[in-house]
Design a protein around this motif. Structure first.
Motif, mmCIF file in Angstrom:
data_model
loop_
_atom_site.group_PDB
_atom_site.id
_atom_site.type_symbol
_atom_site.label_atom_id
_atom_site.label_comp_id
_atom_site.label_asym_id
_atom_site.label_seq_id
_atom_site.Cartn_x
_atom_site.Cartn_y
_atom_site.Cartn_z
ATOM 1 N N GLU A 175 -90.880 -27.334 -16.425
ATOM 2 C CA GLU A 175 -90.889 -28.611 -17.155
ATOM 3 C C GLU A 175 -91.953 -29.550 -16.585
ATOM 4 O OE1 GLU A 175 -89.307 -29.675 -19.752
ATOM 5 O OE2 GLU A 175 -87.892 -28.033 -20.074
ATOM 6 N N THR A 176 -91.968 -29.654 -15.251
ATOM 7 C CA THR A 176 -92.938 -30.554 -14.602
ATOM 8 C C THR A 176 -94.371 -30.088 -14.891
ATOM 9 O OG1 THR A 176 -91.330 -30.582 -12.825
ATOM 10 C CG2 THR A 176 -93.374 -31.707 -12.390
ATOM 11 N N ASP B 96 -83.022 -20.267 -12.199
ATOM 12 C CA ASP B 96 -82.674 -21.668 -12.505
ATOM 13 C C ASP B 96 -83.532 -22.633 -11.697
ATOM 14 O OD1 ASP B 96 -80.787 -21.000 -14.336
ATOM 15 O OD2 ASP B 96 -79.148 -20.919 -12.865
ATOM 16 N N GLN B 97 -83.823 -22.178 -10.481
ATOM 17 C CA GLN B 97 -84.620 -23.004 -9.565
ATOM 18 C C GLN B 97 -85.973 -23.394 -10.159
ATOM 19 O OE1 GLN B 97 -85.039 -20.652 -5.990
ATOM 20 N NE2 GLN B 97 -85.806 -22.497 -4.971
ATOM 21 N N SER C 143 -86.975 -26.457 -13.713
ATOM 22 C CA SER C 143 -87.522 -27.817 -13.639
ATOM 23 C C SER C 143 -89.011 -27.773 -13.300
ATOM 24 C CB SER C 143 -86.752 -28.649 -12.621
ATOM 25 O OG SER C 143 -86.887 -28.061 -11.356
ATOM 26 N N GLN C 144 -89.436 -26.770 -12.536
ATOM 27 C CA GLN C 144 -90.873 -26.680 -12.211
ATOM 28 C C GLN C 144 -91.709 -26.378 -13.453
ATOM 29 O OE1 GLN C 144 -92.311 -24.730 -8.757
ATOM 30 N NE2 GLN C 144 -90.423 -24.981 -7.651
#
Ligand code: FES
Length: 511
Positions: free
Chosen positions: A143-144, A136-137, A140-141
């Motif tokens: 996505e970025t 999960d961590q 977002s990376q």
């Protein structure tokens, strides 16, 4: 059926499947235009490019051609160097991040056009490259990073799954990348370079450069290669005149298994974002898929015993796929710079005639090719559009300074730890094909017992800057935890920055 045996000795598939020519040792002082040290992808590509321009080139290798990192790669030809583009945009700005992507893509295109020009049969195939995650961590990376792709106009997108039968939470694809058999490709470049007059010498170790009007490479046997330019393409630069490359990079080891499975490989090249790393691609072995499962990177000479890393890859492969055979295992050493950009260019500020190419951070097929192009352009035309980006003299305070501090604090810790270690292990109880560290006459001594029960004892103090080396059971080498030098069990240097072998210790009696 799972729980297959791994090969007893490491050997990369690439080297096993290609017969390479042999070359003599340098036995005299010679004169050339460009002296290249290191017969991997950078040295060979540079030799090929320069010789095409009628420049007289001599190529030296301390061992044999293509037996260093190039011979032990996973050979992905991709601009997807993990999750790097958002980080580069943040640290260097959009323009430099864009230049990095462009340079890497040009390297990929150069390899492809060279394969087409010479019709090289090297199992080249176009593949999509995926970074996937199950953490999960990292969602977002990804996505970025995907937004960074958009900013840089990179053809890619986020996907929920991947063609490989492996559950993932998310994946970022970069389209139209490639893979090949690196030694089949480079064997042709060697042949073409020789046709254009390149002289090659193997088993010839370069130890230094001296200057009169021009530089001269000095070999361990005291011969000289007098030249106008020197290219240090020796992985860790053999030449480090107060440039402190050992303090500006760290060395990592990682592992690869070549496996056969009941499944058909669906295509694509894969790597996960989190630790431990898992990298997956396939190649052809006698017409069948050979899956390459890689990962488990760690700082050289540090952490658990190396055979445990191979076992972890085996456990992963057997848990996820129907493994029927493990014909290959091997490991590689990679160098990462403080800011993750390779160092390519003049070795020091004042020496325009000695070039280095290092710090490829596991992406040597593209970074090694772009390094050869930049340096050969500098020699032939005096310039290359990417020279500033990769300049070894660049200064970027952030994040380089923090990384510099952490690398060197780690070195200091290991320097002290090795000295304080209290070891009095028994040599008598040592099993064949195993090693131990003991004290002989107060001196920390490493002892390896081979299969015929012959003992090899060495002073374990690294000849670079005095840290204590540790046994690497997977590769049967002594590895230094400080800057990653490696030595064979007979003491010879396998990997720099050390230049001198570990001194042998004469064993009077075993205890
Ligand atoms: Fe620097 Fe060993 S590599 S002390």
């Amino acid at each position: 059926m799972n729980d297959q045996q791994m090969p007893q000795f490491p050997e990369p598939f690439w080297r096993e499947s290609v017969q390479l020519p042999e070359y003599p040792k340098l036995e005299e002082t010679i004169q050339t235009d460009v002296g290249i040290v290191g017969g991997g992808i950078t040295g060979i590509t540079a030799a090929y490019l320069l010789a095409k321009e009628n420049i007289k080139v001599t190529l030296l290798d301390a061992g044999v051609l293509l037996n260093g990192t190039t011979g032990h790669t996973t050979a992905k030809i991709t601009a997807q160097h993990g999750l790097i583009y958002d980080e580069f945009i943040q640290h260097f700005g959009l323009e430099k991040a864009s230049q990095y992507y462009k340079a890497t893509t040009e390297a990929k295109e150069f390899i492809e056009s060279t394969i087409n020009n010479y019709k090289i049969d090297c199992d080249y195939s176009k593949e999509d490259a995926y970074v996937f995650t199950n953490s999960d961590q990292y969602l977002s990376q990804l996505e970025t990073e995907s937004k960074a792709y958009d900013q840089l106009e990179i053809d890619g997108e986020i996907r929920d799954d991947i063609p490989l039968d492996l559950k993932v939470k998310s994946a970022l694809v970069m389209k139209n990348q490639a893979q090949f058999h690196p030694l089949k490709y480079l064997k042709t470049l060697v042949k073409e370079a020789e046709k254009n007059g390149v002289q090659i010498f193997e088993n010839t170790t370069a130890v230094d450069v001296e200057y009169y009007k021009h530089p001269a490479i000095i070999t361990r046997d005291g011969h000289r290669v007098k030249c106008k330019y020197v290219i240090a393409a020796s992985h860790f630069p053999f030449y480090d005149r107060q440039s402190f490359y050992f303090a500006r990079m760290y060395q990592d080891r990682s592992y690869v298994l070549g496996i056969k499975t009941k499944q058909t490989f669906p295509g694509g090249m894969y790597i996960n974002a989190e630790d431990p790393t898992r990298s997956i691609r396939a190649t052809k072995m006698n017409g069948e898929d050979l899956w390459l499962i890689g990962g488990e990177h760690h700082k050289t000479g540090q952490g658990k015993t190396t055979i445990e890393h191979y076992n972890a890859l085996k456990d992963f492969a057997e848990a996820k796929f129907d493994v029927t055979e493990i014909p290959f295992r091997w490991s590689a050493q990679d160098l990462t710079t403080l800011d993750k950009l390779p160092y390519i260019g003049p070795a020091t500020e004042h020496e325009e005639s000695v070039f280095v190419a290092t710090g490829f951070r596991k992406w040597g097929m593209t970074n090694g090719t772009i390094a050869a192009k930049i340096i050969s352009d500098k020699i032939v035309k005096g310039e290359n559009e990417y020279e500033e980006l990769y300049s070894p003299q660049r200064f970027q305070a952030d994040p380089a300074l923090r990384k510099f501090t952490s690398i060197n604090a780690d070195v200091a810790k290991h320097m002290v730890k090795g000295k304080l270690e209290f070891t009095h292990n028994s040599i008598k109880g040592l099993s064949p094909d195993d090693a131990t560290v003991t004290r002989i006459n107060g001196k920390r001594t490493g002892v390896y017992k081979d299969k015929e029960e012959k003992l090899y004892a060495l002073d374990t103090t690294c000849t670079h800057m005095g840290c204590e080396v540790e046994w690497n059971s997977g590769d049967r080498t002594w590895d230094c935890p400080c800057h990653g030098s490696r030595f064979s069990y007979t003491g010879e240097v396998v990997e720099g920055p050390a230049k001198r072998p570990l001194p042998k210790i004469v064993l009077k009696e075993t205890k």
